[in-house]
Design a protein around this motif. Structure first.
Motif, PDB file in Angstrom:
ATOM      1  N   PRO A   1       0.822  -1.218   0.000  1.00 58.58           N
ATOM      2  CA  PRO A   1       0.000   0.000   0.000  1.00 58.58           C
ATOM      3  C   PRO A   1       0.855   1.268   0.000  1.00 58.58           C
ATOM      4  N   LEU A   2       2.110   1.142   0.458  1.00 60.72           N
ATOM      5  CA  LEU A   2       2.998   2.306   0.436  1.00 60.72           C
ATOM      6  C   LEU A   2       3.311   2.740  -0.997  1.00 60.72           C
ATOM      7  N   VAL A   3       3.263   1.785  -1.933  1.00 62.03           N
ATOM      8  CA  VAL A   3       3.486   2.135  -3.339  1.00 62.03           C
ATOM      9  C   VAL A   3       2.309   2.964  -3.862  1.00 62.03           C
ATOM     10  N   ASP A   4       1.086   2.574  -3.481  1.00 60.88           N
ATOM     11  CA  ASP A   4      -0.087   3.361  -3.883  1.00 60.88           C
ATOM     12  C   ASP A   4       0.088   4.803  -3.402  1.00 60.88           C
ATOM     13  N   ALA A   5       0.493   4.933  -2.131  1.00 59.53           N
ATOM     14  CA  ALA A   5       0.657   6.277  -1.552  1.00 59.53           C
ATOM     15  C   ALA A   5       1.778   7.035  -2.256  1.00 59.53           C
ATOM     16  N   GLU A   6       2.850   6.326  -2.605  1.00 57.46           N
ATOM     17  CA  GLU A   6       3.972   6.977  -3.286  1.00 57.46           C
ATOM     18  C   GLU A   6       3.527   7.518  -4.645  1.00 57.46           C
ATOM     19  N   ILE A   7       2.743   6.718  -5.366  1.00 59.66           N
ATOM     20  CA  ILE A   7       2.289   7.130  -6.698  1.00 59.66           C
ATOM     21  C   ILE A   7       1.295   8.287  -6.602  1.00 59.66           C
ATOM     22  N   ILE A   8       0.427   8.254  -5.602  1.00 58.87           N
ATOM     23  CA  ILE A   8      -0.496   9.378  -5.394  1.00 58.87           C
ATOM     24  C   ILE A   8       0.322  10.644  -5.100  1.00 58.87           C
ATOM     25  N   GLY A   9       1.394  10.486  -4.321  1.00 58.68           N
ATOM     26  CA  GLY A   9       2.281  11.609  -4.011  1.00 58.68           C
ATOM     27  C   GLY A   9       3.015  12.119  -5.237  1.00 58.68           C
ATOM     28  N   PHE A  10       3.351  11.211  -6.152  1.00 60.92           N
ATOM     29  CA  PHE A  10       4.006  11.598  -7.408  1.00 60.92           C
ATOM     30  C   PHE A  10       3.147  12.616  -8.161  1.00 60.92           C
TER      31      PHE A  10
END
Ligand SMILES: [Zn+2]
Ligand SMILES: [Zn+2]
Length: 418
Positions: free
Chosen positions: A137-146
């Motif tokens: 789920p941290l990847v989802d958050a990272e991509i949203i942050g991108f």
């Protein structure tokens, strides 16, 4: 109306200068940011075999039923101009045996037969990233942050993040069943399109723009209330990570995205500058698509940004904006060759430079420099040449100074604007 013989097809657009420069700048920022996050470019064809999209975007989706540019080539194959990026990227990653996990980005034109309006064209440009093989789920958050960083970097301050989770293979069947029950009870209130959706692909009713359907759906069962424990945990962790990153978001239960392959996290970016309906981009998790394309079980998540809408939401360019360009002006025929040599020198120093070979008269050369949007003029005159200087004119302030020949590149560079 113009009297030219040809005009562009409905729903297409041209990018003439300075819009083309602006487009380039947005693309460069995207490439830069994608590089910072470890994404590498993948270049895929503009058309694919039609079934690539039918099998992924979804049989009942608006894109497949109404919006695809599908045609038979001369050998009778059914081909489709790509309506979105992800299916082609997944197809290409598998076909090229790209090692997973991998992070890929893409950009270019996409095609959907839509009703053209501001920020919505039939040929449009997308910028996308795909992380294949990452489950956290941290990847989802990272991509949203991108995406958030990207829009903020462009000066789009009023961008809000909409967030939802639509569950997985385990929990979606129950949700679907409850939704179908609800929709069947309210069948009379649905539009004709939604009657078809109810039969073929009930989750797609959330794509409906009809206001009666929208109102009804506000009371419909929500995917978030049907999440299994794994999906619930995943979604909590996405939200906690966003909180830790200081990213604000709104939960939106109706955010399903118009594509069949999403599961769990879905998100969109909205900007007030585009009106209520339109998003700047969005994405989500698609943990089954690689497998459905014949690859190994591979979790995945991605994001696509609408470049054209992003450009509409960006702050306007400053007035009197000057380009990163120096214009070399020659006073008489005797200075033509020294001026041309200076042009070579500036370019060799990495300074974009032009001169006019046709005009002859300095007055006209200054006019052309101004029309070209140059930042400055370097004037090569007989008197200056004998003294070992050039005159340097700042076209923004009008100020003119004399500069020793050997420092010209430094002085010009200081005046370049972009
Ligand atoms: Zn689930
Ligand atoms: Zn409807």
């Amino acid at each position: 109306m113009s009297s030219f013989k040809h005009s562009r097809p409905k729903g297409t657009q041209d990018f003439a200068p300075p819009q083309s420069d602006r487009k380039h700048r947005v693309e460069e920022l995207f490439r830069h940011l994608a590089g910072l996050y470890g994404f590498q470019e993948i270049v895929i064809p503009v058309f694919e075999h039609t079934e690539v999209f039918i099998k992924s975007t979804g049989v009942g989706s608006d894109i497949v039923t109404k919006q695809m540019y599908t045609f038979k080539d001369r050998a009778g194959r059914s081909l489709t101009l790509r309506p979105e990026g992800t299916p082609g990227v997944v197809r290409a990653a598998l076909e090229n045996r790209v090692r997973m996990p991998c992070r890929l980005f893409y950009l270019g034109p996409y095609f959907r037969y839509e009703r053209p309006q501001k920020g919505r064209t039939r040929e449009f440009n997308q910028l996308g990233i795909e992380a294949l093989g990452e489950a956290s789920p941290l990847v989802d958050a990272e991509i949203i942050g991108f995406g958030d960083s990207f829009f903020r970097e462009l000066g789009i301050a009023d961008c809000t993040i909409q967030l939802n989770s639509i569950g997985c293979r385990e929990c979606r069947p129950l949700y679907r069943q409850n939704l179908v029950g609800f929709l069947t009870r309210h069948r009379d209130e649905l539009c004709n399109d939604c009657h078809v959706r109810l039969e073929r692909n009930p989750l797609r009713v959330f794509d409906c723009k009809n206001s009666a359907c929208q109102n009804l759906l506000a009371q419909a069962p929500k995917p978030r209330e049907h999440l299994c424990s794994e999906c619930d945990r995943h979604f909590s962790e996405v939200r906690e990570a966003l909180n830790r990153q200081g990213l604000q978001y709104e939960l939106n239960d109706r955010l399903a995205r118009g594509l069949d392959y999403y599961n769990r996290t879905t998100f969109e970016y909205l900007s007030g500058r585009l009106g209520a309906q339109d998003s700047l981009g969005g994405g989500g998790r698609y943990d089954y698509l690689v497998e459905e394309f014949g690859g190994p079980e591979t979790p995945a998540t991605g994001l696509a940004i609408g470049l054209d809408r992003t450009m509409l939401a960006m702050p306007e360019l400053e007035q009197n904006k000057r380009r990163r360009l120096a214009f070399v002006v020659w006073m008489s025929d005797a200075e033509l060759e020294p001026a041309r040599k200076l042009l070579d020198q500036l370019r060799a120093e990495g300074i974009p430079a032009r001169m006019d070979f046709d005009a002859g008269r300095p007055k006209r050369q200054f006019k052309l420099a101004d029309a070209a949007g140059a930042s400055c003029c370097v004037i090569v005159g007989p008197d200056e040449l004998t003294r070992g200087v050039y005159s340097l004119k700042d076209l923004l302030t009008g100020e003119q100074t004399e500069v020793p020949v050997n420092t010209i590149a430094i002085q010009v560079r200081a005046l370049l604007r972009d």
